[in-house]
Design an enzyme around this catalytic site. Structure first.
Site, PDB file in Angstrom:
ATOM      1  N   LEU A   1       0.830  -1.198   0.000  1.00 13.68           N
ATOM      2  CA  LEU A   1       0.000   0.000   0.000  1.00 13.68           C
ATOM      3  C   LEU A   1       0.865   1.248   0.000  1.00 13.68           C
ATOM      4  CD1 LEU A   1      -2.834  -0.697   2.597  1.00 13.68           C
ATOM      5  CD2 LEU A   1      -2.971  -0.798   0.121  1.00 13.68           C
ATOM      6  N   LYS A   2       0.411   2.287  -0.684  1.00 16.72           N
ATOM      7  CA  LYS A   2       1.073   3.591  -0.625  1.00 16.72           C
ATOM      8  C   LYS A   2       0.258   4.483   0.304  1.00 16.72           C
ATOM      9  CE  LYS A   2       3.880   6.942  -1.802  1.00 16.72           C
ATOM     10  NZ  LYS A   2       3.507   7.819  -0.654  1.00 16.72           N
TER      11      LYS A   2
END
Length: 1138
Positions: free
Chosen positions: A185-186
C-alpha cells in the site's frame, strides 16, 4: 488463492514476552567500527579522551526537585536562550513513560535533560566561539576526509520503459520463476527517517525542523502504544541498538498536522517502509521479510504486503488494478488483492481505520523468487506482537500539543520534544537554530580535496564530483554536526551533508551514468552523510593507506556483485507506482488546481483539469462526470472564499464537506468520489512552518500534476484573450529561424486575428527568456515565436512560469527523429544539422562554416539532451505543455547513414566525453585535447562535404515541412488537436472481459441461417445488420455484476484464442442473440460467469444489449422464438478486456 499458500496474518495478541536481541537468518549485524576507531585514534594522538569504544547501558539519572523548572530551564538553554514561560507549553503530566508517572520519575527526567543540556551547551560553544575553525583548516597532504551515510531511502529509478513494457517484463519474470511480484500500500504522507538519538532524524531533504520533531514524537508515541510500561526502557534499547549497528529506519509519516493530502487521517501514525544497514560501506536495504521480522521484534508498525509468484496471480493483479483504477478505495483494493494474491500479510496499521478509505495507490516491484519462502518462515517465527499500551493514558496527543502551542514553529518543536521524554530523545541539539547550523560552503570543496580515509569515502567523493561535473540539478548543503561537538578541535571537524536533488531528471541522468560506470554507488532519496575532516600523522596515514589497499583488492577480487538476489540490476530495479483516480481527484484536480482557479478563473481551471484527465487516460464517461462536479466545485469555492485563495494545506476543510454533500445525491456520485465525510478539522492544530508549508519539499511526493502551466488541453480552443509562445527544443541547424520567417510571413497567421512576432536569440542582447517575458507583458494576446534553442528542463520551467504569470499557452516544435535510448536525436539527424550549419554564411550567432569549432558546439548542444530517450523527451513536453508539433526532417525511405559519417560522429562524441570529463566546459581550443579537436574538425568537414549529395537527398522538402507545422499549429489554436499518448498515460479502464468474435463470420452465419429457415429470414428481412452488428462478443464477466476478481481471473488468457460453439438463435421483436458454448485454452475450460453465455446480435432502439440475458426466460414463457443450429457452428475468438 489456495489455503495451503495463503498466509493472512491476523493481528492477534499473544502473551507478552520480554524481547531479546534476536538472530535472524539474514540479518548480518557484525559491523565496521572504522568511523569510531578513527575518532578514537585522533583523540589518542592528541592525548585526550582516550576512551575504550564499547557499548554500555545508559546510567539512570538521579532525581532532583523542581522538575518543571529544570525542564523549562534546560529547554531554554538548549535553544539558545529563547525563553518559554510555564503557560506557553501545555504540560498536564510528565509522560517520560506510561507506567504511572510520579514525582520521582518526573524529577529524574528533568535531571537527565538538565545534565545533558549543560554538557551540550559547553560542547556547542566549541563551534560557535570558534567560527574560524574551518577557515583555518587548510587542506594539505596530511588532510583526510571520512564520510559515512547516516540516512538514506531507496534510490529513485526512473523507468525508461513504458508502464505497459514494465508490466509485460514483470509478468514474464514471474511466469518463468525468476522473480516474485511484491505489492504494498502507498500511504499518503511524507518520508521520515530515524537513525537513533545520536544518528539523527531526517525528512526527505532536511532535518532539525517541525517535520522531524513530529516524526520523533509519533515514533515515540508508537513505542508507548506497543510496550506500555516498558516503553522508556525499550526506547533506550532501540536507540542503542540502531546506533551500534548503524541502522536507519525509513517510514511513511501520516499526520493531520503537516498539511492535507488525499484524506485527513483519523489518527497520526507511521509505517516502516525500509530498514537500512549503513555501517559497512554501501547501504544494505532489508528485504520485506527482514523488515517485518525487525519490526515485529521492536513492535514497530508494518505495511500491508501481497506477494504474487505465479502467472495467474500476477496477471490477475494488474487486471484488478485496471478494474479498480477509477473508483477504487482501500476496502475494495485490499479485498481484491487478498483474493488474487498468493500471500497476503496485513499491516499492523489498518489503512481504513487510521487513514480512511481514500487510498493513494499501490507500489509494485520485482523481488527475489525466494521471497515467498522467506516470508513464510518469518510469519511462522515472528507472530504479530501484543500492544501492551492499549488502554493506558499515553499523554497529550500530537494534535493536542500542536493546538496548545501555536505561537511559532520553535515553540511547537520544543513542546513536542518535551513530551517525547528523555528516554527516547535526551538530546535536542539537532533542533538548534537553523541559521547557526549552517556551515560554510568551503566544507564541500575541502571534503573533495582531502584524501579519502576509506573506500566508502572515495565512492561518495566520486559520486559528488560526477554530479557537480555534469551539473546535475542538486545541492550539497553542509551543516555543523552538533552530536560531535565534544570531539571538535582545530584539526578534527565534523559536519552533516544533505544531498538535495531538485529534479527527477537528476536520478534519470545518474542512472544512465551508472550503466556506463557499474562501480558507481546509487543516488539515494533522503540522502544524509556524516563528514569528518581531520589531520593524520605519518603512522596513521600509513594505516589508512594499507586499509584502503586491502579494501580495493577485496573489491577487485569480485566480492561485490552487480546483482540483487540473483536478479540483473535492470530487473532488480523494476518498479511501478499505481495510483487511484479517487486520490488524484482530490490532490491533483482540486488541491493543485486552486492557484489556477483563483488567479486565472474557471475557464483556465477547466483547461487544467481536462488536460490532466486526458493525460491520465480517464474514460470518457468519468471525464464528463468529473467535469460536471469540478465545475460545481469551482463555483462553490469561489463564492465562499471570494478573492482570497483557499490554502492548499487545509483545502479538505472545504473540499470534504462539498464532496460529502455531492456524494449523497446518488450512488453514481458516491462511486465517482470514492468516499467522503468524517472530516477531521485541522485548522486548530496545523503545524506552524516558518517560510510556508513544505519549504524543503518533504511533503511533495508527487510532481506529475504541478499546475505551473496553462497549456491547452485536448479539444480546448486556445482562448483569444490568451497569448501563445511557440518555442523550439532543438539543436542548431534544425531550421527554426527559417521556419519562424515562414510563419511570420504566412497570410492569416494561425487562423485568428492575434499578431505574430519573432524574436531571434542571436540578435537579443542580455538574457533571452526574461526579454520574452517582457514582450509577453507588453502584448499579452500576441503570438511569440521564440527563435532560440530551448534544450533543457530549466528553460522549459521558465516557459511554464511565463505561461502562468502572463496568461499564455506554449507549444513546442521539435524536429521529427527516431532518436535513441539515450538521446532524442539519432545520428542521421545530427549529421543533417551539422551539414546545414556548415553551409551557413554570415550567421548572426557566428556559428557557420567560418567558425573553427562548429563540430564541438554542435556536440555540446547534442549532449544537452543526453540521458533522455526519444520517448521520454516527447512525453515530458506533452505532459508539461499539453501539445507537441513535429517538424518533418528526414524521408522515411532513405538509405542508411554512410559508415564514414557514423564513424566521424562517434569519434567526435568520444572526444567530447573525454574533453568534458577532464576540462568541463572549457573551450575546445584549450586544454589537453586542443590538437585532437583541430584534426577532428577538419575530418568532419571533409567527410560531410564528401557526403553532401546524400545529406541533401534524405531531407524532406522544406516547403512540405513548413506546411505540416502550420497545419498542426492551426489545429491547436482551433482546438482540433489530439494529445499524443505518453508513457505515463493510463493503460485503459477495464469494465468487463469477453471473447471477441470476428463480425464477418457471425454475419456469414446469419446469412446461412436466413437461407435455411424462413422464420430467421422473416426476422432479419427488415433489419440492416451491417449498421447494427459492428462488434460481436461473448461476455465472460462484468465488474458490476460479477466483481473485480471475477473479471481479473481471465487475465491469464488475455489475447489467447478460444473456440465458441454457436448452437441456437433466440429472438423476439425487441432483441436477438446467439447461444454460445465456449471451448478450452491449454486444456482449461473457459467458463462464462453469465448464466446464459451468448452473443447479442441485435436490439431495438431504446433496448439495452444486456436485456438479451432475459431471452431464455422469455423462451420458457413462450414470448421468444428459438432456432436450433444443427450441426453447431464453431467460430474462434480471442479473450479481451473492455
Amino acid at each position: 488463492m489456495s489455503a495451503s499458500r495463503r498466509f493472512l496474518c491476523t493481528l492477534t495478541h499473544p502473551s507478552a514476552h520480554t524481547p531479546t536481541l534476536f538472530s535472524f537468518y539474514c540479518f548480518p549485524f557484525s559491523r565496521s567500527r572504522q568511523f569510531s576507531t578513527l575518532i578514537m585514534s585522533q583523540n589518542q594522538r592528541r592525548g585526550g579522551e582516550n576512551r575504550k569504544q564499547q557499548w554500555k547501558p545508559k546510567s539512570k539519572p538521579k532525581a532532583v526537585t523542581s522538575a518543571s523548572a529544570s525542564v523549562d530551564e534546560a529547554v531554554t538553554t538548549k535553544f539558545g536562550g529563547l525563553s518559554i514561560s510555564e503557560g506557553q507549553i501545555w504540560k498536564p503530566k510528565s509522560y517520560g513513560t506510561v507506567s504511572g508517572s510520579n514525582s520521582a520519575d518526573a524529577s529524574a527526567t528533568a535531571t537527565h535533560v538538565d545534565v545533558q543540556t549543560e554538557k551540550r551547551s559547553v560542547d556547542l560553544s566549541k563551534i560557535f566561539l570558534n567560527s574560524n575553525l574551518l577557515e583555518n583548516f587548510k587542506v594539505d597532504n596530511s588532510t583526510y576526509s571520512l564520510a559515512q551515510i547516516r540516512a538514506s531511502f531507496y534510490p529513485k529509478f526512473e523507468n525508461e520503459k513504458s508502464d505497459q513494457e514494465i508490466r509485460i517484463r514483470m509478468i514474464e519474470m514471474v511466469s518463468k520463476g525468476l522473480a516474485t511480484l511484491e505489492v504494498s500500500l502507498k500511504h499518503s504522507g511524507s518520508l521520515f527517517m530515524y537513525a537513533g538519538n545520536e544518528g539523527g532524524s531526517y525528512a526527505k531533504n532536511s532535518f532539525g525542523n517541525i517535520y522531524t520533531a513530529v516524526g520523533v514524537f509519533v515514533l515515540g508515541r508508537m513505542f508507548r502504544e506497543a510496550w506500555g510500561s516498558k516503553a522508556g526502557e525499550m526506547q533506550a534499547q532501540f536507540n542503542d541498538f540502531i546506533e551500534r549497528n548503524r541502522i536507519s529506519i525509513s517510514m511513511e509519516l501520516v499526520t493531520a498536522v503537516l498539511g492535507d493530502h488525499g484524506q485527513r487521517p483519523r489518527d497520526d501514525y507511521a509505517v516502516v517502509t525500509a530498514v537500512t544497514e549503513l555501517g559497512n560501506g554501501k547501504p544494505k536495504f532489508y528485504s520485506t521479510p527482514e523488515v517485518i521480522a525487525f519490526c515485529r521484534k521492536w513492535r514497530l508498525p508494518t505495511n500491508h504486503v501481497w506477494l504474487f509468484s505465479t502467472r495467474k496471480s500476477v496477471t490477475s493483479f494488474f487486471t484488478a488494478y485496471d478494474l479498480l483504477y477509477e473508483e477504487g478505495t482501500a476496502t475494495s483494493a485490499c479485498s481484491a488483492l487478498d483474493e488474487v494474491a498468493d500471500i497476503s500479510v496485513p499491516g499492523s496499521k489498518d489503512h481504513i481505520m487510521v487513514q480512511g478509505e481514500i487510498l493513494e495507490g499501490l507500489v509494485a516491484r520485482i523481488v527475489s523468487h525466494e521471497s515467498s519462502k522467506h516470508m513464510e518462515e518469518v510469519l511462522k517465527d515472528h507472530p504479530p506482537p501484543p500492544a501492551d499500551g492499549a488502554g493506558i493514558d499515553l499523554g497529550p496527543s500530537l494534535r493536542e500539543i500542536c493546538a496548545a502551542n501555536r505561537t511559532d514553529e520553535k515553540q511547537q518543536i520544543k513542546a513536542l520534544l518535551h513530551n517525547v521524554g528523555s528516554s527516547f530523545c535526551p538530546d535536542h541539539s539537532e533542533w538548534h537554530d537553523s541559521h547557526s547550523r549552517n556551515a560554510d560552503r568551503s566544507v564541500l570543496s575541502k571534503f573533495l580535496q582531502a584524501h579519502p580515509a576509506d573506500y566508502s569515502t572515495a565512492k561518495l567523493q566520486e559520486m559528488i564530483r560526477l554530479m557537480r561535473e555534469k551539473r546535475f540539478p542538486a545541492a550539497f548543503k553542509c551543516y555543523h554536526n552538533f552530536h560531535k561537538a565534544e570531539s571538535v578541535s582545530s584539526d578534527n571537524l565534523f559536519y552533516k551533508m544533505v544531498i538535495h536533488v531538485h529534479s527527477d531528471s537528476a536520478f534519470r541522468r545518474y542512472h544512465k551514468e551508472m550503466r556506463h560506470k557499474p562501480g558507481l554507488w546509487p543516488l539515494y532519496r533522503g540522502f544524509f552523510i556524516d563528514i569528518n575532516l581531520f589531520k593524520a600523522n605519518k603512522e596513521r596515514a600509513a594505516e589508512i593507506a594499507k586499509s584502503n589497499n586491502d579494501v580495493v583488492q577485496h573489491v577487485n577480487n569480485g566480492s561485490r556483485t552487480s546483482t540483487t538476489d540473483g536478479l540483473a540490476n535492470e530487473d532488480a530495479n523494476l518498479m511501478i507506482k499505481l495510483k487511484f483516480l479517487t486520490y488524484k481527484l482530490r490532490t491533483f484536480l482540486i488541491r493543485n488546481g486552486l492557484s489556477i482557479l483563483f488567479k486565472d478563473g474557471p475557464a483556465a481551471y477547466k483547461a487544467y483539469y481536462l488536460r490532466q484527465m486526458k493525460i491520465w487516460g480517464t474514460s470518457a464517461g468519468k471525464q464528463r462526470a468529473l467535469s460536471k462536479m469540478l465545475d460545481e466545485w469551482a463555483v462553490y469555492i469561489r463564492r465562499k472564499c471570494g478573492i482570497r485563495q483557499l490554502s492548499s494545506a487545509i483545502y479538505l476543510s472545504e473540499a470534504e464537506p462539498f464532496l460529502e454533500q455531492f456524494a449523497k445525491r446518488s450512488p453514481e456520485n458516491q462511486a465517482l468520489i470514492g468516499s467522503a465525510g468524517n472530516l477531521v478539522r485541522a485548522e486548530d492544530f496545523l503545524a506552524v512552518v516558518e517560510g510556508g508549508m513544505d519549504e524543503e519539499g518533504d511533503l511533495a511526493t508527487e510532481r506529475e500534476a504541478a499546475p505551473e502551466s496553462l497549456s491547452p488541453s485536448v479539444k480546448d480552443t486556445i482562448q483569444k484573450k490568451e497569448g501563445l509562445i511557440v518555442f523550439f527544443p532543438g539543436i542548431p541547424g534544425c531550421a527554426k529561424s527559417a521556419l519562424c520567417r515562414e510563419l511570420l510571413n504566412t497570410p492569416g497567421g494561425l487562423g485568428d486575428d492575434r499578431s505574430v512576432q519573432s524574436l531571434m536569440g542571436d540578435l537579443i542582447k542580455g538574457r533571452y527568456w526574461p526579454k520574452i517575458a517582457d514582450e509577453r507583458k507588453k502584448k499579452p494576446y500576441s503570438i511569440i515565436l521564440a527563435d532560440k534553442n530551448a534544450p533543457n528542463e530549466e528553460v522549459w520551467k521558465q516557459i511554464e512560469n511565463m505561461c502562468h504569470s502572463t496568461r499564455a499557452s506554449a507549444v513546442p516544435i521539435i524536429p521529427d527523429s527516431e532518436g535513441t535510448d539515450s538521446n532524442p536525436f539519432a545520428l542521421d539527424a545530427l549529421a543533417v544539422f551539422m551539414f546545414r550549419v556548415l553551409q551557413r554564411v554570415n550567421h548572426p550567432g557566428n556559428l557557420d562554416k567560418s567558425s573553427p569549432n562548429v563540430g564541438y558546439v554542435m556536440l555540446m548542444f547534442y549532449h544537452l539532451y543526453d540521458g533522455k530517450s526519444r520517448k521520454y523527451f516527447e512525453d515530458e513536453l506533452v505532459e508539461r505543455f499539453g501539445s507537441l508539433v513535429k517538424m518533418p526532417l528526414l524521408k522515411p525511405d532513405r538509405s542508411p547513414l554512410p559508415a564514414s559519417l557514423i564513424s566521424v560522429l562517434e569519434e567526435g562524441i568520444d572526444l567530447y566525453n573525454l574533453h568534458i570529463k577532464r576540462h568541463g566546459r572549457l573551450e575546445s581550443n584549450k586544454g589537453s585535447y586542443a590538437q585532437e579537436w583541430v584534426k577532428w574538425e577538419k575530418k568532419l568537414r571533409d567527410i560531410v562535404s564528401a557526403n553532401a549529395e546524400y545529406l541533401n537527398s534524405i531531407q524532406v522538402p522544406f516547403e512540405f515541412a513548413v506546411q505540416h507545422v502550420l497545419e498542426q499549429l492551426r489545429k491547436i489554436a482551433k482546438g482540433d488537436y489530439t494529445v499524443p499518448s505518453t508513457e505515463k498515460k493510463k493503460l485503459g479502464t477495464v469494465v468487463f472481459a469477453a471473447v471477441n468474435l470476428p463480425v464477418a463470420e457471425v454475419k456469414g452465419l446469419l446469412d446461412k441461417l436466413s437461407g435455411m429457415n424462413v422464420d430467421v429470414e422473416a426476422f432479419l428481412k427488415d433489419k440492416n445488420m451491417d449498421d447494427f452488428l459492428k462488434k460481436a462478443h461473448v461476455t465472460l464477466a462484468h465488474k458490476r455484476s460479477h466483481g473485480v476478481t471475477s473479471v481479473a481471473s481471465y487475465s491469464l488468457y488475455l489475447h489467447r484464442q478460444v473456440p465458441a460453439e454457436l448452437t441456437a438463435l433466440l429472438f423476439t421483436d425487441k432483441m436477438a442473440a446467439l447461444q454460445a458454448q465456449l471451448g478450452s485454452i491449454d486444456d482449461e475450460k473457459i467458463v462464462s460467469k453469465n448464466e446464459w453465455p451468448h452473443v447479442t446480435i441485435w436490439t431495438e432502439v431504446g433496448v439495452q444489449p444486456k436485456e438479451a440475458n432475459t431471452l431464455p426466460r422469455l423462451l420458457t414463457e413462450g414470448k421468444a422464438t428459438v432456432v436450433e443450429i444443427n450441426p453447431p457452428i464453431t467460430i474462434s475468438g480471442t479473450v479481451e478486456f473492455y
